[in-house]
Design a protein around this motif. Sequence first.
Motif, PDB file in Angstrom:
ATOM      1  N   PRO A  24       5.793  -1.656  11.547  1.00  0.00           N
ATOM      2  CA  PRO A  24       4.539  -0.898  11.377  1.00  0.00           C
ATOM      3  C   PRO A  24       4.765   0.416  10.641  1.00  0.00           C
ATOM      4  CG  PRO A  24       5.364  -0.625  13.600  1.00  0.00           C
ATOM      5  CD  PRO A  24       6.277  -1.611  12.938  1.00  0.00           C
ATOM      6  N   TYR A  25       3.678   0.927  10.071  1.00  0.00           N
ATOM      7  CA  TYR A  25       3.713   2.228   9.410  1.00  0.00           C
ATOM      8  C   TYR A  25       3.500   3.329  10.464  1.00  0.00           C
ATOM      9  CZ  TYR A  25       3.086  -0.335   5.018  1.00  0.00           C
ATOM     10  OH  TYR A  25       3.232  -1.186   3.953  1.00  0.00           O
ATOM     11  N   ARG A  26       4.289   4.380  10.384  1.00  0.00           N
ATOM     12  CA  ARG A  26       4.165   5.504  11.310  1.00  0.00           C
ATOM     13  C   ARG A  26       3.239   6.557  10.702  1.00  0.00           C
ATOM     14  NH1 ARG A  26       9.501   8.541  13.526  1.00  0.00           N
ATOM     15  NH2 ARG A  26       9.739   6.518  14.593  1.00  0.00           N
ATOM     16  N   ILE A  27       2.180   6.905  11.428  1.00  0.00           N
ATOM     17  CA  ILE A  27       1.183   7.857  10.941  1.00  0.00           C
ATOM     18  C   ILE A  27       1.101   9.045  11.895  1.00  0.00           C
ATOM     19  CG2 ILE A  27      -1.257   8.207  10.370  1.00  0.00           C
ATOM     20  CD1 ILE A  27      -1.420   5.262   9.682  1.00  0.00           C
ATOM     21  N   ALA A  43      -6.807  12.687   9.788  1.00  0.00           N
ATOM     22  CA  ALA A  43      -5.373  12.592   9.524  1.00  0.00           C
ATOM     23  C   ALA A  43      -4.961  11.152   9.232  1.00  0.00           C
ATOM     24  CB  ALA A  43      -4.584  13.135  10.718  1.00  0.00           C
ATOM     25  N   ALA A  44      -5.504  10.208  10.006  1.00  0.00           N
ATOM     26  CA  ALA A  44      -5.181   8.797   9.795  1.00  0.00           C
ATOM     27  C   ALA A  44      -5.730   8.290   8.461  1.00  0.00           C
ATOM     28  CB  ALA A  44      -5.736   7.965  10.948  1.00  0.00           C
ATOM     29  N   MET A  45      -6.954   8.725   8.120  1.00  0.00           N
ATOM     30  CA  MET A  45      -7.560   8.278   6.858  1.00  0.00           C
ATOM     31  C   MET A  45      -6.798   8.806   5.651  1.00  0.00           C
ATOM     32  SD  MET A  45     -11.631   8.558   7.743  1.00  0.00           S
ATOM     33  CE  MET A  45     -12.139   8.128   6.075  1.00  0.00           C
ATOM     34  N   GLY A  46      -6.035   9.867   5.832  1.00  0.00           N
ATOM     35  CA  GLY A  46      -5.217  10.368   4.734  1.00  0.00           C
ATOM     36  C   GLY A  46      -3.987   9.512   4.472  1.00  0.00           C
ATOM     37  N   PHE A  47      -3.559   8.731   5.491  1.00  0.00           N
ATOM     38  CA  PHE A  47      -2.357   7.915   5.355  1.00  0.00           C
ATOM     39  C   PHE A  47      -2.648   6.427   5.194  1.00  0.00           C
ATOM     40  CE2 PHE A  47      -0.356  11.708   6.933  1.00  0.00           C
ATOM     41  CZ  PHE A  47       0.948  11.658   6.435  1.00  0.00           C
ATOM     42  N   VAL A  48      -3.726   5.944   5.805  1.00  0.00           N
ATOM     43  CA  VAL A  48      -4.009   4.501   5.806  1.00  0.00           C
ATOM     44  C   VAL A  48      -4.107   3.901   4.397  1.00  0.00           C
ATOM     45  CG1 VAL A  48      -5.782   2.783   6.363  1.00  0.00           C
ATOM     46  CG2 VAL A  48      -5.041   4.411   8.097  1.00  0.00           C
ATOM     47  N   PRO A  49      -4.797   4.549   3.424  1.00  0.00           N
ATOM     48  CA  PRO A  49      -4.864   3.950   2.083  1.00  0.00           C
ATOM     49  C   PRO A  49      -3.496   3.726   1.445  1.00  0.00           C
ATOM     50  CG  PRO A  49      -6.504   5.672   2.311  1.00  0.00           C
ATOM     51  CD  PRO A  49      -5.643   5.748   3.531  1.00  0.00           C
ATOM     52  N   LYS A  50      -2.490   4.524   1.845  1.00  0.00           N
ATOM     53  CA  LYS A  50      -1.142   4.340   1.312  1.00  0.00           C
ATOM     54  C   LYS A  50      -0.477   3.104   1.894  1.00  0.00           C
ATOM     55  CE  LYS A  50      -0.622   9.376   0.988  1.00  0.00           C
ATOM     56  NZ  LYS A  50       0.149  10.561   1.457  1.00  0.00           N
ATOM     57  N   CYS A  51      -0.994   2.623   3.008  1.00  0.00           N
ATOM     58  CA  CYS A  51      -0.420   1.448   3.672  1.00  0.00           C
ATOM     59  C   CYS A  51      -1.094   0.148   3.245  1.00  0.00           C
ATOM     60  CB  CYS A  51      -0.535   1.600   5.194  1.00  0.00           C
ATOM     61  SG  CYS A  51       0.096   3.159   5.848  1.00  0.00           S
ATOM     62  N   ILE A  52      -2.175   0.239   2.466  1.00  0.00           N
ATOM     63  CA  ILE A  52      -2.940  -0.930   2.044  1.00  0.00           C
ATOM     64  C   ILE A  52      -2.755  -1.150   0.548  1.00  0.00           C
ATOM     65  CG2 ILE A  52      -5.272  -1.907   1.844  1.00  0.00           C
ATOM     66  CD1 ILE A  52      -6.058  -0.349   4.289  1.00  0.00           C
ATOM     67  N   GLU A  53      -2.612  -2.394   0.167  1.00  0.00           N
ATOM     68  CA  GLU A  53      -2.454  -2.719  -1.251  1.00  0.00           C
ATOM     69  C   GLU A  53      -3.653  -2.213  -2.059  1.00  0.00           C
ATOM     70  OE1 GLU A  53      -1.673  -6.840  -1.887  1.00  0.00           O
ATOM     71  OE2 GLU A  53      -0.184  -6.943  -0.280  1.00  0.00           O
ATOM     72  N   LYS A  64     -11.161  -5.346   1.120  1.00  0.00           N
ATOM     73  CA  LYS A  64     -11.920  -6.267   0.271  1.00  0.00           C
ATOM     74  C   LYS A  64     -11.167  -7.575   0.063  1.00  0.00           C
ATOM     75  CE  LYS A  64     -14.082  -2.464  -2.274  1.00  0.00           C
ATOM     76  NZ  LYS A  64     -14.219  -1.795  -3.604  1.00  0.00           N
ATOM     77  N   LYS A  65      -9.843  -7.493  -0.037  1.00  0.00           N
ATOM     78  CA  LYS A  65      -9.031  -8.682  -0.268  1.00  0.00           C
ATOM     79  C   LYS A  65      -7.896  -8.731   0.742  1.00  0.00           C
ATOM     80  CE  LYS A  65      -9.933  -8.916  -5.248  1.00  0.00           C
ATOM     81  NZ  LYS A  65      -9.311  -8.942  -6.603  1.00  0.00           N
ATOM     82  N   MET A  66      -7.442  -9.940   1.046  1.00  0.00           N
ATOM     83  CA  MET A  66      -6.347 -10.128   1.991  1.00  0.00           C
ATOM     84  C   MET A  66      -5.032  -9.667   1.372  1.00  0.00           C
ATOM     85  SD  MET A  66      -7.303 -13.865   3.568  1.00  0.00           S
ATOM     86  CE  MET A  66      -5.837 -13.855   4.614  1.00  0.00           C
ATOM     87  N   PRO A  67      -4.082  -9.198   2.199  1.00  0.00           N
ATOM     88  CA  PRO A  67      -2.786  -8.779   1.655  1.00  0.00           C
ATOM     89  C   PRO A  67      -2.002  -9.966   1.115  1.00  0.00           C
ATOM     90  CG  PRO A  67      -2.747  -8.762   4.053  1.00  0.00           C
ATOM     91  CD  PRO A  67      -4.169  -9.008   3.660  1.00  0.00           C
ATOM     92  N   THR A  68      -1.209  -9.714   0.098  1.00  0.00           N
ATOM     93  CA  THR A  68      -0.423 -10.787  -0.525  1.00  0.00           C
ATOM     94  C   THR A  68       0.939 -10.961   0.132  1.00  0.00           C
ATOM     95  OG1 THR A  68       0.397  -9.204  -2.182  1.00  0.00           O
ATOM     96  CG2 THR A  68      -1.578 -10.486  -2.739  1.00  0.00           C
ATOM     97  N   HIS A  69       1.365 -10.021   0.965  1.00  0.00           N
ATOM     98  CA  HIS A  69       2.636 -10.133   1.674  1.00  0.00           C
ATOM     99  C   HIS A  69       2.505  -9.508   3.058  1.00  0.00           C
ATOM    100  CE1 HIS A  69       2.796  -6.097  -0.134  1.00  0.00           C
ATOM    101  NE2 HIS A  69       3.532  -5.765   0.904  1.00  0.00           N
ATOM    102  N   SER A  70       3.340  -9.979   3.984  1.00  0.00           N
ATOM    103  CA  SER A  70       3.302  -9.495   5.365  1.00  0.00           C
ATOM    104  C   SER A  70       4.437  -8.499   5.602  1.00  0.00           C
ATOM    105  CB  SER A  70       3.413 -10.663   6.347  1.00  0.00           C
ATOM    106  OG  SER A  70       4.628 -11.368   6.133  1.00  0.00           O
ATOM    107  N   ARG A  71       4.256  -7.646   6.617  1.00  0.00           N
ATOM    108  CA  ARG A  71       5.252  -6.637   6.965  1.00  0.00           C
ATOM    109  C   ARG A  71       5.358  -6.577   8.492  1.00  0.00           C
ATOM    110  NH1 ARG A  71       7.022  -1.138   5.097  1.00  0.00           N
ATOM    111  NH2 ARG A  71       7.176   0.175   6.954  1.00  0.00           N
ATOM    112  N   HIS A  72       6.568  -6.792   9.000  1.00  0.00           N
ATOM    113  CA  HIS A  72       6.774  -6.779  10.449  1.00  0.00           C
ATOM    114  C   HIS A  72       6.834  -5.352  10.988  1.00  0.00           C
ATOM    115  CE1 HIS A  72       7.489 -11.110  10.802  1.00  0.00           C
ATOM    116  NE2 HIS A  72       8.206 -11.024   9.691  1.00  0.00           N
TER     117      HIS A  72
END
Length: 299
Positions: A49-52, A193-203, A39-47
């Motif tokens: 990647p998250y491992r899922i 499995a991915a949907m269980g982890f992705v929300p933790k990677c998003i603000e 819904k909104k853009m992230p406020t900070h960037s991360r080089h």
Amino acid sequence: VVQAADALLKYTEKRRDSQAATNLLADDVEAVYLTITAKKMPTHSRHKPYRIPLRVPVVTESSSVCLITKNNTEAHVETLKNLNIPQIKEIITLYQLKTEFKAYEARRLLLSTHELFLTDDRVVKSLPELLGVKFFKNKKLPAPVNLLAKDLEREVAKALSCTYYRSANGTSSTLKVGSSAMSAVQLADNIEAAMGFVPKCIEKGWDNIQSIGIKTGTSLTLPIYNALPNPAGVIDATISTATKVSGKATKEAAEEQAAKAATPAKKSKKSLLSREKAETLAATKKNAAAAPKRRATKA
């Protein structure tokens, strides 16, 4: 999720069969991606990647993987070559990447040769500039792996069993969750499995996710999740708050208007008093001037 995966696989198979006669170079297997719209853009960037972790690995034994290492010593390279991991087909040092693969054609050939790139996590931030924009557009930026781990074989094998989510600069992002060679059930397992982890990677997690879908590189996106509008209670509370704010603003505006209306009245009263005083003073002067004439007439 299973129905969406099944529909996507059927579409991919139908499209492959229709192009088989005309396009002999078409890929038999297509990657399947999970698309996330925030819904909104992230406020900070991360080089980094998250491992899922996935239930069914995307990288198979027949896949080709390239490993980029920071250590240039022959002993370290030989140690990596002796790992019992058949997917690793090529090992490149950071020095070789800067010299032997400096030319654009060499980097493009490297990109087309391998399906996945792994790199020493100590140099992951410097690789996008060395590899170029083609690796970014093809979603093949190297994934980090700890090459200083005690059990190096286990660390690399763990990295190959995962997918990687990279934070986007905008509201849309994708991650690989499977291929068209999988069954609908296997693909659905990886998606869940991915949907269980992705929300933790998003603000803000699920509160900031608008929609989730699946697609291949040549298909439209099939939606599997869409955020609902705000609940009625939240809407009522919002309306109530807005009404209170509006009522307060209206009251303040009325008081301000009344104050403005009263200000000219005060000025008019002062003006009336000043005019009466001036008329009285003028009459006094006139009487004073007429008095000598009256005395002269009597005399």
